[in-house]
Design an enzyme around this catalytic site. Structure first.
Site, short mmCIF file in Angstrom:
data_model
loop_
_atom_site.label_atom_id
_atom_site.label_comp_id
_atom_site.label_asym_id
_atom_site.label_seq_id
_atom_site.Cartn_x
_atom_site.Cartn_y
_atom_site.Cartn_z
N HIS A 153 0.72 -1.39 -0.13
CA HIS A 153 0.09 0.04 0.06
C HIS A 153 0.78 1.10 0.10
O HIS A 153 0.54 2.40 -0.94
CB HIS A 153 -0.99 0.08 1.28
CG HIS A 153 -1.71 1.38 1.23
ND1 HIS A 153 -2.78 1.62 0.71
CD2 HIS A 153 -1.38 2.51 2.21
CE1 HIS A 153 -3.09 2.93 1.06
NE2 HIS A 153 -2.16 3.43 2.03
N GLU B 185 -10.22 1.62 3.66
CA GLU B 185 -8.94 0.88 3.81
C GLU B 185 -8.97 -0.30 4.71
O GLU B 185 -9.62 -0.35 5.74
CB GLU B 185 -7.69 2.06 4.60
CG GLU B 185 -7.56 3.29 3.63
CD GLU B 185 -6.61 4.04 4.10
OE1 GLU B 185 -5.89 4.89 3.31
OE2 GLU B 185 -6.13 4.01 5.25
#
Lengths: 437, 437
Positions: free
Chosen positions: A138, A201
């Site tokens: 990420h 997320e």
């Protein structure tokens, strides 16, 4: 670390627990029933056991007074604050009570509730919340969108980077999340509008306890004893608000409108069989400073947890389509272990307390199959995702529901799950700066 | 806004209050006595009045039940949560009780304690803490050190920038602060060491209450009612740790080792006569978006508060030298008003609760006379300050004590003070990653 509570051959007198994909006898996650007098419950198969009722019935008399007191509390904070041996004793007592052959099974059976009938609360009063940034793929992929030539900043591989988040707006799975208003940059200067780039997320929640006194760091070798358990965490993000506000002091209103945490706390003890080596460091990676290095942590600080993101849109629900899996990721993509996060958090003396929450940062795969956010999946909103309904998404629309799921297992002969971390995006406030609405 | 509790001609039967430089009858800040059963107290001259004892003695019987209950609590959270009219009623009742001519003066006199004998606790259980960045001269001067050509980032004049800080490590004036260990950048890569650049930051504390529900912004016109009072805040900072860690997510361990807050809460009501216009915006400044504009706030959102930083070193104390004033600043240097901070904080729906703390950001003058940090005063550690003892300082040494002070007044015929916000820097932990120390 392996004890008999991980024995796959043991079964429960709660029939639904045996072979249950999430909550077999070997899991026993802790939660809290919603209600005026929040009660601690334990998941077993399709049911929950009321811990206070079990104490009242004399079914947990082997526990020491601090453990019994902690189980009578209206939240899990006191349980999180117990020393690991006390938490282990609770696990053992619950395991035996719920295992086949317990003489009080008939009595205990009356203290079960169907999980489908239960509404769960936040498992603890969240004292403080810190968001790490430990999912390296990420960090690389999100960093690439902003700094193509230099996605990872120089500090990334030297220490687990984190920032303080807002704990008051953390809600439990099932509660809706309102699309936030905020300042968004535009050609003619910033304007006030509802965020047009609301994103999810995919993160792990790490519940802290017992914690440390102010000024007293926790050495990494002691850190695992300060982690009571794990959950799932959706760090909702408004990318347009975040992009305008975050320099130089980091994310604020791009994040603080809401976060969603799962209600079940999967204990560190339940996860013991699912430990694995920490992410190996490349030859080109800098050496670990001593305070972040522990042999045991390198060997067993990783977690064998599969992580999933599911989406359901209003149109999909209208068409009778089931939720669609957007991402399949894995906790192996954490560059730093939970023990390293905790050692770093306390290094300067900052005190953690039972019920404090650390989030891992978004956990993505190197490719797009396990993107932990739409930011990554859509390359910053440029490449929409097509859903089974034929709809496209760059970021989320009102009514979209995101569910995070996780499980470990298979090789152990049983599988444990984390339950759902689910929330639906509600429309923005009709008029945020008027008293009339 | 002016009522009789600001009448300079009114005197107190507590003789030391009359003409007192900090705590005349017109101030009446609220605090909490340290101890097992924290008690709410009010400062009056050189004394404090025990509010619970006054209730027990029937001296505050005119107050409504919620106000009486709030004054019986062991912290000020419930008081902060009262609607403004209830807080005002408490102020009026205390003012009358302590004013000359009250029939129960003799009885109330027995409920006073000498302030010198009292140890004060944190005034509230801090729920959440947010640090703003609203002192524009600090933003310019600190920004110049990092980005000489572009000190203020483009968003600065569009919205009050903030980040979430750590509330667990906020301590009350008088408690020592330990020098933190941390990673610091070096020529051969980062190393672990005690910070060599520990600094103070001069800030105002803004205590929130009653707060808002999640998802419900507070319009700016309502924001003043959500500010219970003010204090002083030292946002201790480790500049070397901060410089290495803060990209891209903002300050973390450079700040979270400790913050110090003053114990007295100077009420919004006491400050009413000391309101002034908000900082005028230059013609070149961008227009305010509507949600940050309120006519009343533009006219009275500023604060006429003088702010001071004092230092005392071990050598100064050995030599019998008094503390030395390092800086004289003023709250007029806030680019954003407290109401704008609060409206911004809640804009996206983030919920504030009674006892949440907003800090203003460092408040400096344009020149060096009122530098709110050593970072500014020493130009990033390059130009040491010489103290009356002949010593030099770039950043703080062990044993250095920093005291923040503030007062308003003069023109009103009386002066009100904030009390001290004081802490001494203690040596670093002997060995942060060993269990043996």
């Amino acid at each position: 670390m392996i004890d008999h509570t991980h024995d796959a051959s043991r079964a429960s007198w709660v029939a639904s627990a045996n072979g249950h994909p999430q909550f077999p006898l070997q899991n026993l996650p802790m939660g809290v029933l919603d209600g005026a007098d929040g009660r601690i419950v334990v998941a077993i198969g399709d049911c929950v056991l009321d811990a206070r009722a079990a104490l009242d019935a004399g079914l947990l008399d082997t526990l020491a007074p601090p453990a019994r007191q902690a189980l009578r509390a209206p939240s899990l904070n006191a349980w999180m604050g117990l020393p690991p041996r006390e938490r282990r004793a609770i696990r053992h007592a619950l395991f035996e009570l719920l295992a086949d052959g317990h003489p009080a099974a008939v009595q205990a059976d009356r203290l079960l509730h169907a999980m489908a009938d239960c509404r769960l609360a936040l498992p603890a009063i969240v004292g403080g919340y810190t968001d790490f940034y430990c999912g390296i793929h990420h960090a690389v992929k999100a960093g690439t969108l902003f700094r193509p030539d230099n996605p990872l900043l120089p500090n990334y591989k030297h220490l687990p980077i984190a920032y303080h988040g807002r704990h008051s707006s953390i809600t439990v799975s099932g509660e809706a999340v309102r699309r936030p208003w905020g300042q968004v940059a535009g050609d003619d200067g910033p304007r006030l509008q509802p965020s047009a780039r609301v994103d999810f997320e995919l993160e792990l929640a790490i519940w802290a306890g017992p914690g440390n006194a102010l000024g007293e760091p926790v050495p990494i070798a002691d850190a695992p004893g300060h982690i009571a358990g794990y959950g799932l965490f959706n760090d909702w993000s408004a990318r347009d608000i975040q992009a305008w506000e975050y320099k130089p002091l980091g994310p604020f209103q791009g994040k603080n409108f809401a976060s969603t945490v799962s209600p079940w706390v999967v204990t560190s003890e339940a996860l013991a069989p699912f430990r694995r080596a920490a992410m190996p460091r490349d030859a080109s990676d800098p050496p670990l400073l001593d305070y972040l290095h522990d042999t045991q942590d390198q060997r067993l600080g990783g977690l064998d947890i599969e992580l999933e993101v599911w989406i359901s849109t209003p149109a999909m629900r209208t068409q009778g389509l089931p939720p669609h899996r957007l991402a399949l990721s894995h906790a192996q993509h954490l560059y730093w272990t939970p023990a390293q996060m905790l050692a770093q958090h306390t290094l300067g003396g900052c005190n953690l307390r039972p019920g404090d929450l650390l989030a891992s940062g978004t956990i993505s795969t190197p490719d797009h199959s396990g993107d932990g956010s739409l930011l990554e999946r859509t390359s910053g909103g440029r490449k929409p995702v097509t859903l089974p309904s034929g709809e496209q998404r760059t970021f989320l629309c009102d009514g979209d529901e995101i569910t995070l799921r996780a499980h470990c297992g298979g090789a152990q002969g049983y599988r444990i799950g984390f339950g759902d971390c689910r929330a639906r995006l509600a429309p923005a406030h009709p008029s945020p700066y008027s008293r009339d609405h």
